[in-house]
Motif scaffolding. Structure first.
Motif, PDB file in Angstrom:
ATOM      1  N   ALA A  49       0.803  -1.243  -0.141  1.00 40.67           N
ATOM      2  CA  ALA A  49      -0.065  -0.019  -0.069  1.00 40.67           C
ATOM      3  C   ALA A  49       0.794   1.344  -0.032  1.00 40.67           C
ATOM      4  O   ALA A  49       0.640   2.009  -0.802  1.00 40.67           O
ATOM      5  CB  ALA A  49      -0.826  -0.037   0.928  1.00 40.67           C
ATOM      6  N   LEU A  50       1.924   1.159   0.822  1.00 42.48           N
ATOM      7  CA  LEU A  50       2.679   2.367   0.978  1.00 42.48           C
ATOM      8  C   LEU A  50       3.428   2.545  -0.403  1.00 42.48           C
ATOM      9  O   LEU A  50       4.226   3.677  -0.541  1.00 42.48           O
ATOM     10  CB  LEU A  50       3.942   2.296   2.058  1.00 42.48           C
ATOM     11  N   ALA A  51       3.519   1.681  -1.157  1.00 43.15           N
ATOM     12  CA  ALA A  51       4.404   1.747  -2.563  1.00 43.15           C
ATOM     13  C   ALA A  51       3.569   2.422  -3.644  1.00 43.15           C
ATOM     14  O   ALA A  51       3.997   3.042  -4.568  1.00 43.15           O
ATOM     15  CB  ALA A  51       4.834   0.454  -2.813  1.00 43.15           C
TER      16      ALA A  51
ATOM     17  N   PRO B 191     -10.794   8.611  12.486  1.00 43.28           N
ATOM     18  CA  PRO B 191     -10.571   7.153  12.751  1.00 43.28           C
ATOM     19  C   PRO B 191      -9.099   6.661  12.175  1.00 43.28           C
ATOM     20  O   PRO B 191      -8.643   7.178  11.190  1.00 43.28           O
ATOM     21  CB  PRO B 191     -11.653   6.027  11.915  1.00 43.28           C
ATOM     22  N   ASP B 192      -8.345   5.774  12.828  1.00 43.57           N
ATOM     23  CA  ASP B 192      -7.107   5.201  12.366  1.00 43.57           C
ATOM     24  C   ASP B 192      -7.317   4.343  11.383  1.00 43.57           C
ATOM     25  O   ASP B 192      -8.174   3.645  11.301  1.00 43.57           O
ATOM     26  CB  ASP B 192      -6.238   4.403  13.484  1.00 43.57           C
ATOM     27  N   LEU B 193      -6.536   4.658  10.077  1.00 40.74           N
ATOM     28  CA  LEU B 193      -6.817   3.923   8.816  1.00 40.74           C
ATOM     29  C   LEU B 193      -5.771   2.806   8.445  1.00 40.74           C
ATOM     30  O   LEU B 193      -5.817   2.231   7.416  1.00 40.74           O
ATOM     31  CB  LEU B 193      -7.020   4.800   7.691  1.00 40.74           C
ATOM     32  N   THR B 194      -4.856   2.604   9.345  1.00 38.14           N
ATOM     33  CA  THR B 194      -3.615   1.780   9.112  1.00 38.14           C
ATOM     34  C   THR B 194      -3.978   0.491   8.322  1.00 38.14           C
ATOM     35  O   THR B 194      -3.517  -0.033   7.409  1.00 38.14           O
ATOM     36  CB  THR B 194      -2.891   1.290  10.467  1.00 38.14           C
ATOM     37  N   HIS B 195      -4.962  -0.292   8.844  1.00 39.62           N
ATOM     38  CA  HIS B 195      -5.561  -1.645   8.137  1.00 39.62           C
ATOM     39  C   HIS B 195      -6.983  -1.533   8.108  1.00 39.62           C
ATOM     40  O   HIS B 195      -7.955  -2.245   8.260  1.00 39.62           O
ATOM     41  CB  HIS B 195      -5.343  -2.741   9.239  1.00 39.62           C
ATOM     42  N   LEU B 196      -7.323  -0.327   7.514  1.00 40.34           N
ATOM     43  CA  LEU B 196      -9.029  -0.149   6.944  1.00 40.34           C
ATOM     44  C   LEU B 196      -9.655  -1.243   6.356  1.00 40.34           C
ATOM     45  O   LEU B 196     -10.527  -1.620   6.717  1.00 40.34           O
ATOM     46  CB  LEU B 196      -8.912   1.304   6.080  1.00 40.34           C
ATOM     47  N   ALA B 197      -8.716  -1.709   5.080  1.00 38.94           N
ATOM     48  CA  ALA B 197      -9.330  -2.849   4.309  1.00 38.94           C
ATOM     49  C   ALA B 197      -9.466  -4.355   5.120  1.00 38.94           C
ATOM     50  O   ALA B 197     -10.262  -4.818   4.389  1.00 38.94           O
ATOM     51  CB  ALA B 197      -8.647  -2.820   3.032  1.00 38.94           C
ATOM     52  N   SER B 198      -9.117  -4.322   6.175  1.00 39.55           N
ATOM     53  CA  SER B 198      -9.201  -5.785   6.752  1.00 39.55           C
ATOM     54  C   SER B 198     -10.541  -5.462   7.707  1.00 39.55           C
ATOM     55  O   SER B 198     -10.850  -6.649   8.210  1.00 39.55           O
ATOM     56  CB  SER B 198      -8.098  -5.940   7.888  1.00 39.55           C
ATOM     57  N   ARG B 199     -11.216  -4.468   7.655  1.00 38.06           N
ATOM     58  CA  ARG B 199     -12.381  -4.349   8.530  1.00 38.06           C
ATOM     59  C   ARG B 199     -13.592  -4.892   7.525  1.00 38.06           C
ATOM     60  O   ARG B 199     -13.680  -4.922   6.523  1.00 38.06           O
ATOM     61  CB  ARG B 199     -12.590  -3.074   9.058  1.00 38.06           C
ATOM     62  N   GLU B 200     -14.661  -5.378   8.487  1.00 41.95           N
ATOM     63  CA  GLU B 200     -15.911  -5.932   7.783  1.00 41.95           C
ATOM     64  C   GLU B 200     -16.537  -4.674   7.282  1.00 41.95           C
ATOM     65  O   GLU B 200     -17.340  -5.035   6.186  1.00 41.95           O
ATOM     66  CB  GLU B 200     -16.632  -6.521   8.786  1.00 41.95           C
TER      67      GLU B 200
ATOM     68  N   LEU C 128      -5.590  -1.340  -0.422  1.00 47.09           N
ATOM     69  CA  LEU C 128      -4.494  -2.110  -0.035  1.00 47.09           C
ATOM     70  C   LEU C 128      -3.942  -2.280   1.499  1.00 47.09           C
ATOM     71  O   LEU C 128      -3.286  -2.927   1.623  1.00 47.09           O
ATOM     72  CB  LEU C 128      -3.172  -1.682  -0.866  1.00 47.09           C
ATOM     73  N   LEU C 129      -4.850  -1.148   2.205  1.00 47.84           N
ATOM     74  CA  LEU C 129      -4.383  -1.129   3.557  1.00 47.84           C
ATOM     75  C   LEU C 129      -5.035  -2.434   4.194  1.00 47.84           C
ATOM     76  O   LEU C 129      -5.961  -2.153   5.159  1.00 47.84           O
ATOM     77  CB  LEU C 129      -5.030   0.031   4.166  1.00 47.84           C
TER      78      LEU C 129
END
Lengths: 306, 171
Positions: A215-217, A246-255, A304-305
């Motif tokens: 994601a960072l790339a 909200p913290d979005l570091t792993h946003l896409a892993s959430r339901e 991609l997060l």
């Protein structure tokens, strides 16, 4: 989160089961009393006019005594069932949940070797382990309620409340803010994912890590960092370190996206980013003007997060 | 009596909450014509067409107050009384004048001496919301609209009390 369970009648935790064991006897007893009262009322209405009035002393005495007995009995039952619910469990998992207009900030403090981290709008719990939720509010009064797991508990600014629960069943349960807190109170939901301990430990390790390198790339990272996004949101591993959203570091892993508003898909991410005020009017995320290219790049980055 | 009641009912008007200015309107809000010195100028036409909501609408002022807290204004300006790092906003002395468009420019582009530029952190309408709130903090005349009250114990007059009316003659 469509289809996620939200019912106090289908307990997935020890506390909800205890409350349900109180609910049915109380409902049955009070239902029976209600029927008896209606029966007496009907008899009184159907009595022939002119019939000699009977003495009511005995009936009134019996009813009074019965009422006192029922009230004392239910008070005792309620006390015995609910008292253990607030008893401190041994070595519970501590999670801090803070209610905000209109989302949830979830913080897992460091525990043993596992580092602490902050996430949002999703609560994950290991199966079978007692949990102590420390509830707080940042702005107005909210109330935390997962009907399948436990009773509700208010989140009050300036006051520390706690809720104990022990999940006994894996699955996704829906929590909902249960205290009117403003325009988007109805769309302030929280998926509570109960999973086996090993899966939970894997999830926890992943969440504590910085954002995914892939994601960072991508180019969308620059859009996120240079535009208004980074003023409110944090993505650990990038320059974005805002703390009001909200913290979005792993946003896409959430339901879900937007506190239970939309399922987490790339399309939903794009729609939300393009115009949050149409999807959830009045929320604190402004409409940030983006070109089509910027929106595409940003959506790719967000998706991609994981 | 009935007519009076109807007339009273007619007076019940809910505060308009403009949650989402149309993107072209928001873009046009950035069209401030500034004098070369960066002080004074002319707000964009759309500002007047909207009816100057950022100074007269309680919702917009409340949003400005929220942004004041969220974006760290209090770090330097306190609750308007100023600190060693930044000037007071309550005292009626405006380094670049009290005009709305000037306050907007200070927020958007920053000023020498430490005032940062916020154009990458706030959207156009948020800049105007914050400018409206800041202007009301140190206004010379009271306003009919006020933002929501503070949760903290008050350290200054309420926003619609026009504290600058009593400004000293020397800064």
């Amino acid at each position: 989160m469509n289809g996620a369970a939200q019912s106090a009648l289908a307990p997935g935790g020890a506390e909800a089961a205890a409350i349900l064991s109180l609910f049915w006897p109380v409902t049955a007893l009070l239902g029976a009393i209600w029927l008896a009262v209606l029966l007496v009322l009907a008899l009184g209405l159907w009595r022939r006019p002119g019939a000699a009035p009977r003495r009511a002393g005995l009936a009134v005495g019996a009813a009074t005594a019965g009422t006192v007995l029922v009230v004392i009995g239910l008070t005792l039952a309620s006390y015995l069932v609910t008292r253990p619910l607030s008893a401190a469990a041994e070595a519970p998992l501590v999670v801090q949940v803070q209610g905000r207009q209109w989302w949830w900030q979830v913080t897992y403090p460091a525990e043993g070797d596992a580092p602490g981290f902050t996430t949002a709008n999703e609560l994950r719990l290991p199966l079978g382990r007692p949990v102590r939720l420390e509830l707080a509010a940042a702005d107005v009064i909210h109330s935390f309620w997962v009907p399948n797991l436990a009773g509700k508990q208010d989140m009050i600014p300036g006051r520390d409340n706690a809720l104990l629960l022990t999940p006994r069943q894996a699955g996704i349960f829906r929590a909902q803010c249960a205290e009117f807190c403003g325009m988007q109170h109805a769309r302030m939901a929280l998926p509570v994912v109960v999973q086996p301990a090993a899966e939970f430990a894997r999830w926890r390790a992943g969440q504590a890590a910085p954002a995914a390198a892939e994601a960072l790339a991508v180019a969308g990272r620059q859009v996120f960092e240079s535009r208004q996004c980074s003023a409110c949101h944090t993505v650990r591993g990038s320059e974005a370190a805002g703390s009001t959203g909200p913290d979005l570091t792993h946003l896409a892993s959430r339901e879900t996206l937007g506190a239970g508003l939309l399922p987490m898909t790339r399309g939903a991410l794009a729609a939300w980013t393009a115009d949050p005020q149409t999807l959830k009017p009045g929320n604190n995320m402004p409409l940030v003007p983006l070109t089509a290219d910027e929106l595409q790049a940003l959506t790719e980055f967000l998706a991609l997060l994981r | 009596m009935a007519i009076l009641a109807l007339a009273l009912l007619g007076a019940c008007k809910r505060e308009v909450r403009e949650l989402r200015p149309d993107p072209p309107v928001a873009a046009a809000l950035g069209g401030v014509a500034a004098l070369p010195v960066g002080i004074g100028g002319r707000p964009p036409e759309v500002y007047f067409a909207l009816g100057k909501p950022y100074r007269t609408n309680a919702y917009q002022l409340s949003e400005g107050k929220r942004l004041y807290a969220w974006f760290g204004c209090a770090e330097c300006h306190g609750q308007g009384e100023g600190t060693a790092r930044g000037p007071a906003l309550l005292d009626g002395w405006w380094n670049y004048g009290p005009a709305m468009e000037t306050i907007y420019l200070s927020l958007r582009d920053g000023r020498p001496g430490g005032m940062p530029a916020f154009h990458t952190r706030l959207t156009e309408d948020q800049l105007w919301q914050l400018a409206g709130y800041v202007q009301q903090l140190g206004a010379y005349s009271g306003g009919a609209a006020a933002p929501g009250r503070s949760d903290e114990p008050p350290v200054r007059p309420a926003e619609n009390r026009a504290p600058a009316r009593f400004a000293p003659l020397e800064p």
